[in-house]
Design a protein around this motif. Structure first.
Motif, PDB file in Angstrom:
ATOM      1  N   GLU A  59     -58.239  32.400 -55.291  1.00 11.30           N
ATOM      2  CA  GLU A  59     -57.933  32.135 -56.668  1.00 11.30           C
ATOM      3  C   GLU A  59     -56.401  32.096 -56.552  1.00 11.30           C
ATOM      4  O   GLU A  59     -55.804  32.948 -56.390  1.00 11.30           O
ATOM      5  CB  GLU A  59     -58.615  32.757 -57.698  1.00 11.30           C
TER       6      GLU A  59
ATOM      7  N   ARG B 192     -64.297  28.336 -64.805  1.00 10.37           N
ATOM      8  CA  ARG B 192     -64.316  29.920 -64.207  1.00 10.37           C
ATOM      9  C   ARG B 192     -62.854  30.437 -64.576  1.00 10.37           C
ATOM     10  O   ARG B 192     -62.956  31.694 -64.813  1.00 10.37           O
ATOM     11  CB  ARG B 192     -64.334  29.698 -62.661  1.00 10.37           C
ATOM     12  N   HIS B 193     -61.794  29.725 -64.817  1.00 14.45           N
ATOM     13  CA  HIS B 193     -60.457  30.265 -65.049  1.00 14.45           C
ATOM     14  C   HIS B 193     -60.594  30.889 -66.543  1.00 14.45           C
ATOM     15  O   HIS B 193     -61.219  30.489 -67.311  1.00 14.45           O
ATOM     16  CB  HIS B 193     -59.401  29.388 -64.988  1.00 14.45           C
ATOM     17  N   ALA B 194     -59.419  31.615 -66.791  1.00 11.09           N
ATOM     18  CA  ALA B 194     -59.263  32.271 -68.135  1.00 11.09           C
ATOM     19  C   ALA B 194     -58.317  31.156 -68.797  1.00 11.09           C
ATOM     20  O   ALA B 194     -57.409  30.444 -68.337  1.00 11.09           O
ATOM     21  CB  ALA B 194     -58.501  33.356 -68.003  1.00 11.09           C
TER      22      ALA B 194
ATOM     23  N   PHE C  49     -64.666  29.330 -71.289  1.00 10.45           N
ATOM     24  CA  PHE C  49     -63.748  29.898 -70.342  1.00 10.45           C
ATOM     25  C   PHE C  49     -64.509  31.168 -69.567  1.00 10.45           C
ATOM     26  O   PHE C  49     -65.304  31.828 -69.957  1.00 10.45           O
ATOM     27  CB  PHE C  49     -62.418  30.192 -70.597  1.00 10.45           C
ATOM     28  N   GLU C  50     -63.902  31.424 -68.178  1.00  9.94           N
ATOM     29  CA  GLU C  50     -64.291  32.654 -67.392  1.00  9.94           C
ATOM     30  C   GLU C  50     -65.849  32.718 -67.285  1.00  9.94           C
ATOM     31  O   GLU C  50     -66.495  33.564 -67.414  1.00  9.94           O
ATOM     32  CB  GLU C  50     -63.820  33.956 -68.342  1.00  9.94           C
TER      33      GLU C  50
ATOM     34  N   THR D 271     -68.080  37.380 -62.650  1.00  9.64           N
ATOM     35  CA  THR D 271     -67.494  37.298 -63.971  1.00  9.64           C
ATOM     36  C   THR D 271     -66.632  38.247 -64.453  1.00  9.64           C
ATOM     37  O   THR D 271     -65.979  38.118 -65.693  1.00  9.64           O
ATOM     38  CB  THR D 271     -68.393  36.831 -64.844  1.00  9.64           C
TER      39      THR D 271
END
Length: 334
Positions: A123, A158-160, A178-179, A314
């Protein structure tokens, strides 16, 4: 594409030479339109451009200026397809030509299509930019190709969040979560049947032969489909888990050969099983299924094992994820 991104950042006030230096790219490497640059260098270039422009929305801004023809023969193949669904399938079939590290998927589940995106490597900040570029390219740019933006039911990232999530929702015309365990777009299945105005099956057939030949010349092209075939097989038999002998027999190879081929592609059977489970978990939880039933359908022997895996994916429990998803639906008036 790397050259176009550097040019766009320069128009936004960034120092083009400094961006290329930060990404480890020589200007001459971008002068040849048929040359390929390392995907990690492209990621570094995006990160440098975001920093130079101080714009967390840079990826969306750049993607909004892309057109199918910017993808060369692959873009023209998509444009000349009869329907949007066939354009998507052709883009997925030859995705290695676009790049050899990221993965894009299309899965039909009932009345909706799930279009997934998995970036390359550990990531890093560029993954979020690439995910948002992917979402805009499908929802807005593919919509332009058939005459109307696509109506997205949901976009999971998946990202913030970075920047203004509300502005990103307006740019994408969709509700964003998000997330999440996986990055995917959920759109009505009916969009696959949308006709394309520039459909020309004779021209598309010619372009597909050219694109197929170009793909076959890529390094490692012969073995690239093994991981995708394993993902597809696992998706059909999640409850059975990663049964190596059974999967190897299904793919008509020995267990040892299957392990070696996956290793050559930088993955493993258990890593792929984890990936497929992670992608399916969000949809099952949002369907308001009991946690124990979700765990069973994903192939876990106990709900506690699913809890541990979901927290690893997560950073939250399945219950907390479902509550947050419900909150997002309520806020959007659904």
């Amino acid at each position: 594409m790397a050259g176009q991104l550097a040019d766009h950042a320069a128009r936004r006030g960034a120092d083009r030479a400094a961006l290329l230096e930060a990404a480890g790219l020589a200007p001459a490497a971008l002068a040849d339109p048929d040359a390929r640059v390392p995907l990690t260098a492209f990621y570094a270039l995006i990160e440098a451009a975001v920093a130079a422009t101080s714009d967390p929305h840079f990826g969306l801004d750049f993607a909004g200026r892309l057109r199918p023809e910017h993808f060369d023969a692959l873009g023209f193949l998509a444009m000349t397809s009869p329907t949007l669904g066939e354009a998507f399938r052709r883009m997925l079939r030859y995705q290695q030509l676009w790049n050899e590290g990221e993965r894009y998927t299309l899965e039909l589940r009932g009345a909706h299509v799930h279009l997934g995106f998995t970036p390359f490597g550990p990531e890093r900040p560029a993954h979020g930019q690439m995910a948002e570029m992917f979402a805009l390219d499908v929802l807005v740019n593919a919509g332009r190709m058939c005459g109307d933006p696509l109506p997205a039911a949901l976009v999971r990232f998946r990202h913030a969040p970075a920047g203004d999530p509300g502005q990103k929702e307006r740019q994408l015309g969709a509700r964003l979560l998000f997330e999440a365990p996986v990055t995917e777009l959920v759109v009505p299945a009916e969009v696959l049947d949308r006709p394309l105005p520039h459909a020309n099956e004779a021209l598309a057939g010619f372009l597909e032969r050219q694109v197929g030949a170009m793909t076959a010349r890529l390094p490692g092209a012969a073995s690239s489909a093994v991981a995708d075939r394993v993902r597809a097989a696992l998706g059909e038999r999640l409850r059975e888990g990663a049964d190596l002998p059974a999967l190897a027999a299904r793919l008509r190879m020995s267990p040892r050969t299957l392990q070696r081929r996956l290793g050559d592609e930088g993955t493993s059977l258990h890593a792929l099983l984890d990936e497929v489970r992670r992608g399916r978990a969000a949809a099952l939880l949002e369907a308001n299924m009991a946690i124990g039933e979700v765990a069973y359908l994903l192939g876990y022997s106990e709900a506690s094992a699913f809890h541990r895996a979901f927290r690893r994916w997560t950073g939250m429990t399945p219950e907390a994820f479902r509550a947050r998803a419900k909150g997002g639906r309520a806020a959007s008036g659904e």
